[in-house]
Design a protein around this motif. Structure first.
Motif, PDB file in Angstrom:
ATOM      1  N   ASN A  77      22.182   3.954  20.796  1.00 11.48           N
ATOM      2  CA  ASN A  77      22.958   3.721  19.603  1.00 11.48           C
ATOM      3  C   ASN A  77      22.539   4.820  19.253  1.00 11.48           C
ATOM      4  O   ASN A  77      23.198   4.651  18.088  1.00 11.48           O
ATOM      5  CB  ASN A  77      20.783   3.592  19.576  1.00 11.48           C
ATOM      6  N   ILE A  86      15.226  10.557  35.793  1.00  5.05           N
ATOM      7  CA  ILE A  86      14.634  11.638  34.650  1.00  5.05           C
ATOM      8  C   ILE A  86      13.352  11.283  34.310  1.00  5.05           C
ATOM      9  O   ILE A  86      13.286  10.414  33.986  1.00  5.05           O
ATOM     10  CB  ILE A  86      15.843  12.231  33.370  1.00  5.05           C
ATOM     11  N   TYR A  87      12.927  12.380  34.134  1.00 11.34           N
ATOM     12  CA  TYR A  87      11.280  13.158  33.543  1.00 11.34           C
ATOM     13  C   TYR A  87      11.212  13.337  32.466  1.00 11.34           C
ATOM     14  O   TYR A  87      11.087  14.603  32.157  1.00 11.34           O
ATOM     15  CB  TYR A  87      10.307  13.498  35.104  1.00 11.34           C
ATOM     16  N   ASP A 111      14.345   2.775  36.091  1.00 10.79           N
ATOM     17  CA  ASP A 111      13.235   3.011  35.863  1.00 10.79           C
ATOM     18  C   ASP A 111      12.551   3.113  34.492  1.00 10.79           C
ATOM     19  O   ASP A 111      11.678   2.628  34.389  1.00 10.79           O
ATOM     20  CB  ASP A 111      12.476   4.745  36.772  1.00 10.79           C
ATOM     21  N   ASN A 112      14.116   2.676  33.501  1.00  7.78           N
ATOM     22  CA  ASN A 112      13.682   2.248  31.936  1.00  7.78           C
ATOM     23  C   ASN A 112      14.598   2.224  31.596  1.00  7.78           C
ATOM     24  O   ASN A 112      15.598   3.232  30.599  1.00  7.78           O
ATOM     25  CB  ASN A 112      12.922   4.403  31.569  1.00  7.78           C
ATOM     26  N   PRO A 113      14.487   0.865  30.836  1.00  8.37           N
ATOM     27  CA  PRO A 113      15.556   0.342  30.748  1.00  8.37           C
ATOM     28  C   PRO A 113      16.327   1.259  29.230  1.00  8.37           C
ATOM     29  O   PRO A 113      17.693   0.966  28.189  1.00  8.37           O
ATOM     30  CB  PRO A 113      15.992  -1.183  30.370  1.00  8.37           C
ATOM     31  N   LEU A 114      14.936   1.473  28.228  1.00 10.78           N
ATOM     32  CA  LEU A 114      14.675   2.120  27.068  1.00 10.78           C
ATOM     33  C   LEU A 114      16.074   3.097  26.862  1.00 10.78           C
ATOM     34  O   LEU A 114      16.608   3.686  25.497  1.00 10.78           O
ATOM     35  CB  LEU A 114      13.518   2.065  26.040  1.00 10.78           C
ATOM     36  N   ARG A 115      16.233   4.361  27.912  1.00  7.68           N
ATOM     37  CA  ARG A 115      16.837   4.877  28.277  1.00  7.68           C
ATOM     38  C   ARG A 115      18.838   4.973  27.820  1.00  7.68           C
ATOM     39  O   ARG A 115      18.782   5.941  26.809  1.00  7.68           O
ATOM     40  CB  ARG A 115      17.372   6.019  29.031  1.00  7.68           C
ATOM     41  N   THR A 153      19.486   2.124  25.970  1.00  8.99           N
ATOM     42  CA  THR A 153      19.528   1.455  24.582  1.00  8.99           C
ATOM     43  C   THR A 153      19.578   2.807  24.282  1.00  8.99           C
ATOM     44  O   THR A 153      20.260   2.529  22.696  1.00  8.99           O
ATOM     45  CB  THR A 153      17.985   0.589  24.016  1.00  8.99           C
ATOM     46  N   GLN A 154      19.040   3.533  24.202  1.00  3.02           N
ATOM     47  CA  GLN A 154      19.140   4.892  23.303  1.00  3.02           C
ATOM     48  C   GLN A 154      20.158   5.716  22.666  1.00  3.02           C
ATOM     49  O   GLN A 154      20.612   5.571  21.915  1.00  3.02           O
ATOM     50  CB  GLN A 154      17.754   5.788  23.328  1.00  3.02           C
TER      51      GLN A 154
END
Lengths: 201, 118
Positions: B110, B58-59, B100-104, B106-107
């Motif tokens: 949360n 997803i972008y 491609d983006n581990p922060l997704r 995490t968010q």
């Protein structure tokens, strides 16, 4: 000196030393492991008794003497490269967040169009990848790095913008702009702290 | 428990999710919750397996999408069984993936833990 050239010559010299040592041991001496002494071809014990252990010790010290600077240099170079890359990503993240701030500023008191919303979300996706990279890499060189602090400051900043911006009735006013600026500065401050942490590690 | 079902958001839903509900766009969090997340999650709880939600591909996604889907799932279940139990149940049956983006992930975690009331 270029690391690859150094590696190349080191391999050649090591090979030659090893080859000469092996040649001497095989063709000139007979190594008698049971007695722990060196003998010549007629099986007479050579007057100077060199134990095999001593040869190995000498070989060990020679390898250590030449090998240590090589491995230390390589280790230091690798870490320097990693630090350089992290600092580069931190700078890109700061630049990217400034870019978003610029876009937000240009939208003050205007109706936000669909393409502008998508553009901001895309800018955040790029920023998020920088932040993600920085947050994953710093703990590798600085163990006590608090990953959650950077995440929380980023999420707070992202949330204040991307949460209301998708609403069709939302308009960015001066008050909203100032509010998001505080969260942006908090986030950027931590990125700058990250940079100092990396430089000092 | 093992993963027996998957939702690949970029393929099954959209590669560019928008806001919280239909007022904020077609591919919104509420629609994702009703059409994909909630029914598949209920089935996972009922049949005792893990549902994997894959964010890869997803972008650009707003916080309001996460809030409208995962946040609301947590809020609704929290009203029925208590927030802590709801959070534990969701995290037990949901596995989040984002190559491609581990922060997704995490968010989203949360948001499940502290859903925002909007």
């Amino acid at each position: 000196m270029n690391l690859n050239i150094f590696k190349y010559w080191f391999s050649i010299i090591t090979f030659i030393i090893g080859f000469v040592l092996a040649f001497l041991l095989i063709h000139y001496f007979n190594v008698n492991l049971e007695k722990g002494v060196l003998t010549n071809e007629s099986n007479n014990i050579i007057d100077i008794k060199i134990r095999l252990g001593e040869i190995i010790t000498w070989f060990f010290w020679i390898t250590l003497y030449f090998g240590t600077p090589f491995f230390l240099k390589r280790f230091v170079d690798d870490e320097r490269e990693v630090k350089k890359m992290i600092i580069e990503e931190v700078n890109l993240a700061i630049k990217q967040s400034d870019l978003i701030a610029g876009e937000i500023y240009n939208l003050i008191d205007k109706a936000i169009e669909e393409k502008e919303k998508k553009s901001i979300l895309t800018q955040f996706e790029i920023l998020e990848r920088y932040v993600s990279y920085v947050n994953e890499q710093i703990p590798k060189i600085h163990k006590s790095w608090a990953k959650t602090e950077l995440e929380n400051r980023y999420f707070k900043y992202k949330d204040i913008i991307t949460s209301p911006i998708t609403s069709p009735i939302f308009i960015i006013d001066q008050q909203f702009y100032s509010r998001q600026l505080v969260d942006l500065k908090n986030f950027q401050q931590y990125l700058k702290d990250a940079k100092i942490t990396v430089m000092r590690s | 428990m093992e993963i027996k079902d998957k939702i690949l958001i970029a393929k099954d839903f959209t590669d560019m999710p928008v806001g919280r509900d239909k007022l904020e766009g077609d591919f919104n969090g509420e629609l994702f919750l009703i059409k994909y997340l909630f029914p598949k999650f209920l089935k996972a709880v009922n049949d005792k397996y893990i549902l994997q939600v894959d964010f890869t591909g997803i972008y650009g996604y707003p916080s309001s999408f996460i809030s409208g889907s995962f946040g609301n799932l947590s809020l609704y279940l929290g009203k029925v069984m208590g927030q802590l139990e709801a959070t534990n149940l969701i995290l037990k049956h949901l596995s989040l993936k984002s190559d491609d983006n581990p922060l997704r992930s995490t968010q989203t975690i949360n948001e499940i833990k502290n859903p925002k009331i909007k």
